[in-house]
Design an enzyme around this catalytic site. Structure first.
Site, PDB file in Angstrom:
ATOM      1  N   GLU A  42       0.890  -1.170   0.000  1.00  0.00           N
ATOM      2  CA  GLU A  42       0.000   0.000   0.000  1.00  0.00           C
ATOM      3  C   GLU A  42       0.922   1.211   0.000  1.00  0.00           C
ATOM      4  O   GLU A  42       1.529   1.548   1.004  1.00  0.00           O
ATOM      5  CB  GLU A  42      -0.898  -0.012   1.250  1.00  0.00           C
ATOM      6  CG  GLU A  42      -1.788   1.223   1.342  1.00  0.00           C
ATOM      7  CD  GLU A  42      -2.534   1.299   2.676  1.00  0.00           C
ATOM      8  OE1 GLU A  42      -2.919   0.262   3.246  1.00  0.00           O
ATOM      9  OE2 GLU A  42      -2.712   2.454   3.158  1.00  0.00           O
ATOM     10  N   ARG A  46       1.362  10.013   0.964  1.00  0.00           N
ATOM     11  CA  ARG A  46       1.974  10.934   1.933  1.00  0.00           C
ATOM     12  C   ARG A  46       3.256  11.523   1.375  1.00  0.00           C
ATOM     13  O   ARG A  46       3.811  12.461   1.925  1.00  0.00           O
ATOM     14  CB  ARG A  46       2.291  10.190   3.233  1.00  0.00           C
ATOM     15  CG  ARG A  46       1.044   9.870   4.010  1.00  0.00           C
ATOM     16  CD  ARG A  46       1.323   8.960   5.166  1.00  0.00           C
ATOM     17  NE  ARG A  46       0.120   8.233   5.468  1.00  0.00           N
ATOM     18  CZ  ARG A  46      -0.025   7.415   6.488  1.00  0.00           C
ATOM     19  NH1 ARG A  46       0.974   7.227   7.330  1.00  0.00           N
ATOM     20  NH2 ARG A  46      -1.158   6.798   6.689  1.00  0.00           N
ATOM     21  N   LYS A 130     -11.239  -0.692   6.014  1.00  0.00           N
ATOM     22  CA  LYS A 130     -10.046  -0.441   6.821  1.00  0.00           C
ATOM     23  C   LYS A 130     -10.556   0.011   8.179  1.00  0.00           C
ATOM     24  O   LYS A 130     -11.560   0.738   8.259  1.00  0.00           O
ATOM     25  CB  LYS A 130      -9.221   0.658   6.153  1.00  0.00           C
ATOM     26  CG  LYS A 130      -8.093   1.243   6.997  1.00  0.00           C
ATOM     27  CD  LYS A 130      -7.273   2.185   6.137  1.00  0.00           C
ATOM     28  CE  LYS A 130      -6.397   3.103   6.989  1.00  0.00           C
ATOM     29  NZ  LYS A 130      -5.002   3.113   6.559  1.00  0.00           N
TER      30      LYS A 130
HETATM   31  C1  3PG Z   1      -2.117   3.926   8.023  1.00  0.00           C
HETATM   32  O1  3PG Z   1      -2.277   4.870   7.260  1.00  0.00           O
HETATM   33  O2  3PG Z   1      -2.592   2.818   7.775  1.00  0.00           O
HETATM   34  C2  3PG Z   1      -1.436   4.154   9.320  1.00  0.00           C
HETATM   35  O3  3PG Z   1      -0.796   5.368   9.383  1.00  0.00           O
HETATM   36  C3  3PG Z   1      -0.590   3.049   9.795  1.00  0.00           C
HETATM   37  O4  3PG Z   1      -0.338   3.290  11.135  1.00  0.00           O
HETATM   38  P1  3PG Z   1       0.975   2.779  11.829  1.00  0.00           P
HETATM   39  O5  3PG Z   1       2.063   3.713  11.419  1.00  0.00           O
HETATM   40  O6  3PG Z   1       0.700   2.850  13.299  1.00  0.00           O
HETATM   41  O7  3PG Z   1       1.229   1.385  11.356  1.00  0.00           O
END
Ligand code: 3PG
Length: 213
Positions: A42, A46, A130
């Site tokens: 995925e 960002r 999700k």
């Molecule tokens: C996402 O977008 O799925 C999350 O930011 C993942 O969170 P994590 O950094 O705690 O794994």
């Protein structure tokens, strides 16, 4: 569940990835994920160039399941489709984006954490959601509570999921797969420590397998 959702469920984990240097890192990272038994990525918007990263991974590993995360606009959906991405993940539930993905025929996993989100997702005909941010929103206890009225959904928790709590999540039948950035931390990517990423992936796959046995 459709075929893509079943494949994600079988792999069991979804690495959430931010690539600030896709030209340098997307290729070796895709090698590491595949070697680690996690042929899925995925790639989040960002960082700029998420679509470029998807293209690079798919050229190198055409059978990998590559999609986009942190999708906030329909333009990003278009970029993902153009890059060959096969799924869209959004942090929250945005009806416009979900409907746009449905029109375009691309699988979408919107972030949902409340009964209201689930109800909207139900009306939109979704099957897999999700659950984000998982730990901060009540974790497994909340996922289980929501599955009582909404037993039709499978969820993919992300947010605070890591090697320590992965087994607990994976053992729950409501969980389709677990996601997180922990498999591909920024530091390991920027330092090119691909073997460590392979190890994190292998450990994750092993934990999920044992938890589901
Ligand atoms: C996402 O977008 O799925 C999350 O930011 C993942 O969170 P994590 O950094 O705690 O794994």
């Amino acid at each position: 569940m459709n075929e893509l959702q079943k494949t994600i469920c079988n792999i069991g984990v979804v690495p959430v990835i931010k690539l600030t240097n896709p030209l340098r890192d997307a290729g070796p990272l895709s090698d590491a994920l595949c070697e680690g038994g996690v042929p899925i990525a995925e790639i989040t918007f960002r960082a700029a160039g998420a679509d470029e990263a998807m293209k690079i991974m798919l050229e190198r590993h055409p059978n990998m399941l590559v999609g986009a995360g942190t999708v906030l606009t329909t333009e990003q959906v278009d970029k993902t489709i153009a890059a060959g991405g096969k799924f869209i993940v959004t942090p929250g539930l945005d009806v416009e984006i979900v409907k746009y993905c449905q029109q375009k025929g691309i699988v979408v996993f919107p972030g949902c954490t409340t009964a209201t989100d689930y109800h909207t997702a139900y009306k939109l005909g979704l099957e897999v959601l999700k659950f984000f941010p998982a730990e901060q929103s009540g974790g497994l206890a909340k996922i289980k509570a929501l599955s009582a009225p909404f037993s039709m959904f499978k969820v993919m928790p992300t947010g605070g999921v890591n090697l320590k709590n992965l087994a607990d999540y994976a053992a729950c039948p409501v969980i389709a797969a677990c996601g997180g950035t922990y498999m591909c931390p920024d530091k390991l990517i920027s330092e090119g420590k691909w073997n460590e990423i392979v190890d994190l992936c292998k450990k994750s796959v092993e934990i999920v397998k044992e938890a589901r046995a």
